[in-house]
Scaffold this motif. Sequence first.
Motif, PDB file in Angstrom:
ATOM      1  N   ARG A  38       0.817  -1.208   0.000  1.00  0.00           N
ATOM      2  CA  ARG A  38       0.000   0.000   0.000  1.00  0.00           C
ATOM      3  C   ARG A  38       0.848   1.254   0.000  1.00  0.00           C
ATOM      4  NH1 ARG A  38      -4.522  -0.739   4.522  1.00  0.00           N
ATOM      5  NH2 ARG A  38      -4.358  -2.995   4.656  1.00  0.00           N
ATOM      6  N   LEU A  39       2.053   1.163   0.547  1.00  0.00           N
ATOM      7  CA  LEU A  39       2.898   2.344   0.707  1.00  0.00           C
ATOM      8  C   LEU A  39       4.352   1.921   0.837  1.00  0.00           C
ATOM      9  CD1 LEU A  39       2.925   5.448   1.283  1.00  0.00           C
ATOM     10  CD2 LEU A  39       2.794   4.881   3.693  1.00  0.00           C
ATOM     11  N   LEU A  40       5.243   2.762   0.397  1.00  0.00           N
ATOM     12  CA  LEU A  40       6.677   2.569   0.603  1.00  0.00           C
ATOM     13  C   LEU A  40       7.267   3.874   1.110  1.00  0.00           C
ATOM     14  CD1 LEU A  40       7.985   0.664  -2.554  1.00  0.00           C
ATOM     15  CD2 LEU A  40       8.008  -0.140  -0.192  1.00  0.00           C
ATOM     16  N   ARG A  41       8.318   3.759   1.895  1.00  0.00           N
ATOM     17  CA  ARG A  41       9.051   4.931   2.369  1.00  0.00           C
ATOM     18  C   ARG A  41      10.488   4.819   1.893  1.00  0.00           C
ATOM     19  NH1 ARG A  41       6.806   2.976   6.972  1.00  0.00           N
ATOM     20  NH2 ARG A  41       8.848   2.411   7.762  1.00  0.00           N
ATOM     21  N   PRO A  42      11.093   5.927   1.509  1.00  0.00           N
ATOM     22  CA  PRO A  42      12.514   5.884   1.133  1.00  0.00           C
ATOM     23  C   PRO A  42      13.340   5.265   2.265  1.00  0.00           C
ATOM     24  CG  PRO A  42      11.577   7.975   0.507  1.00  0.00           C
ATOM     25  CD  PRO A  42      10.529   7.258   1.327  1.00  0.00           C
ATOM     26  N   GLY A  43      14.265   4.411   1.897  1.00  0.00           N
ATOM     27  CA  GLY A  43      15.124   3.753   2.872  1.00  0.00           C
ATOM     28  C   GLY A  43      14.672   2.365   3.265  1.00  0.00           C
ATOM     29  N   GLN A  44      13.433   1.991   2.928  1.00  0.00           N
ATOM     30  CA  GLN A  44      12.964   0.646   3.263  1.00  0.00           C
ATOM     31  C   GLN A  44      13.650  -0.393   2.388  1.00  0.00           C
ATOM     32  OE1 GLN A  44       8.596   1.286   2.936  1.00  0.00           O
ATOM     33  NE2 GLN A  44       8.550   0.122   4.838  1.00  0.00           N
ATOM     34  N   ARG A  45      14.003  -1.516   2.996  1.00  0.00           N
ATOM     35  CA  ARG A  45      14.555  -2.636   2.233  1.00  0.00           C
ATOM     36  C   ARG A  45      13.400  -3.359   1.560  1.00  0.00           C
ATOM     37  NH1 ARG A  45      19.456  -3.172   0.471  1.00  0.00           N
ATOM     38  NH2 ARG A  45      19.570  -5.402   0.831  1.00  0.00           N
ATOM     39  N   VAL A  46      13.583  -3.687   0.307  1.00  0.00           N
ATOM     40  CA  VAL A  46      12.565  -4.382  -0.464  1.00  0.00           C
ATOM     41  C   VAL A  46      13.189  -5.556  -1.192  1.00  0.00           C
ATOM     42  CG1 VAL A  46      11.044  -2.379  -0.775  1.00  0.00           C
ATOM     43  CG2 VAL A  46      12.888  -2.792  -2.415  1.00  0.00           C
ATOM     44  N   ARG A  47      12.336  -6.473  -1.567  1.00  0.00           N
ATOM     45  CA  ARG A  47      12.732  -7.576  -2.434  1.00  0.00           C
ATOM     46  C   ARG A  47      12.153  -7.257  -3.795  1.00  0.00           C
ATOM     47  NH1 ARG A  47      10.751 -12.302  -4.481  1.00  0.00           N
ATOM     48  NH2 ARG A  47       8.760 -12.086  -3.438  1.00  0.00           N
ATOM     49  N   ILE A  48      12.943  -7.390  -4.833  1.00  0.00           N
ATOM     50  CA  ILE A  48      12.458  -7.121  -6.175  1.00  0.00           C
ATOM     51  C   ILE A  48      12.734  -8.313  -7.071  1.00  0.00           C
ATOM     52  CG2 ILE A  48      12.739  -4.622  -5.972  1.00  0.00           C
ATOM     53  CD1 ILE A  48      15.292  -4.898  -7.686  1.00  0.00           C
ATOM     54  N   GLU A  49      11.935  -8.410  -8.113  1.00  0.00           N
ATOM     55  CA  GLU A  49      12.192  -9.359  -9.187  1.00  0.00           C
ATOM     56  C   GLU A  49      12.301  -8.546 -10.460  1.00  0.00           C
ATOM     57  OE1 GLU A  49       9.304 -12.511  -9.263  1.00  0.00           O
ATOM     58  OE2 GLU A  49       9.725 -13.056  -7.187  1.00  0.00           O
ATOM     59  N   CYS A  50      13.256  -8.924 -11.295  1.00  0.00           N
ATOM     60  CA  CYS A  50      13.517  -8.195 -12.539  1.00  0.00           C
ATOM     61  C   CYS A  50      13.504  -9.145 -13.716  1.00  0.00           C
ATOM     62  CB  CYS A  50      14.892  -7.525 -12.484  1.00  0.00           C
ATOM     63  SG  CYS A  50      15.080  -6.323 -11.175  1.00  0.00           S
ATOM     64  N   GLU A  51      13.343  -8.558 -14.896  1.00  0.00           N
ATOM     65  CA  GLU A  51      13.524  -9.322 -16.121  1.00  0.00           C
ATOM     66  C   GLU A  51      14.276  -8.447 -17.112  1.00  0.00           C
ATOM     67  OE1 GLU A  51       9.326  -8.604 -18.450  1.00  0.00           O
ATOM     68  OE2 GLU A  51       9.534 -10.396 -17.239  1.00  0.00           O
ATOM     69  N   GLY A  52      14.948  -9.066 -18.033  1.00  0.00           N
ATOM     70  CA  GLY A  52      15.740  -8.347 -19.012  1.00  0.00           C
ATOM     71  C   GLY A  52      17.141  -8.077 -18.491  1.00  0.00           C
ATOM     72  N   GLU A  53      17.958  -7.487 -19.348  1.00  0.00           N
ATOM     73  CA  GLU A  53      19.339  -7.178 -18.976  1.00  0.00           C
ATOM     74  C   GLU A  53      19.725  -5.818 -19.523  1.00  0.00           C
ATOM     75  OE1 GLU A  53      22.281 -10.039 -19.161  1.00  0.00           O
ATOM     76  OE2 GLU A  53      20.958 -11.718 -18.728  1.00  0.00           O
ATOM     77  N   GLY A  54      20.744  -5.229 -18.918  1.00  0.00           N
ATOM     78  CA  GLY A  54      21.261  -3.944 -19.381  1.00  0.00           C
ATOM     79  C   GLY A  54      20.190  -2.872 -19.371  1.00  0.00           C
TER      80      GLY A  54
END
Length: 67
Positions: A38-54
């Motif tokens: 619902r919300l994020l604050r700068p400095g919070q640790r997050v887990r992300i998933e990515c796709e693609g390169e460069g």
Amino acid sequence: MQATTYTYDADSRSGSVLLDDGTPLPFTASAFDAGGLRLLRPGQRVRIECEGEGEERRVTLVTLYTF
């Protein structure tokens, strides 16, 4: 992969994260919504998933990182 929230705009539900090597990576509302947050604050640790390169790399999921 883990990152730190760098920016977040609640109106557009988009922002950016910093990877552990300092590389900024933007995320869109669809990546934010996929994580169910619902919300994020700068400095919070997050887990992300990515796709693609460069230059084509994009974040597909942002969720809170919990220990």
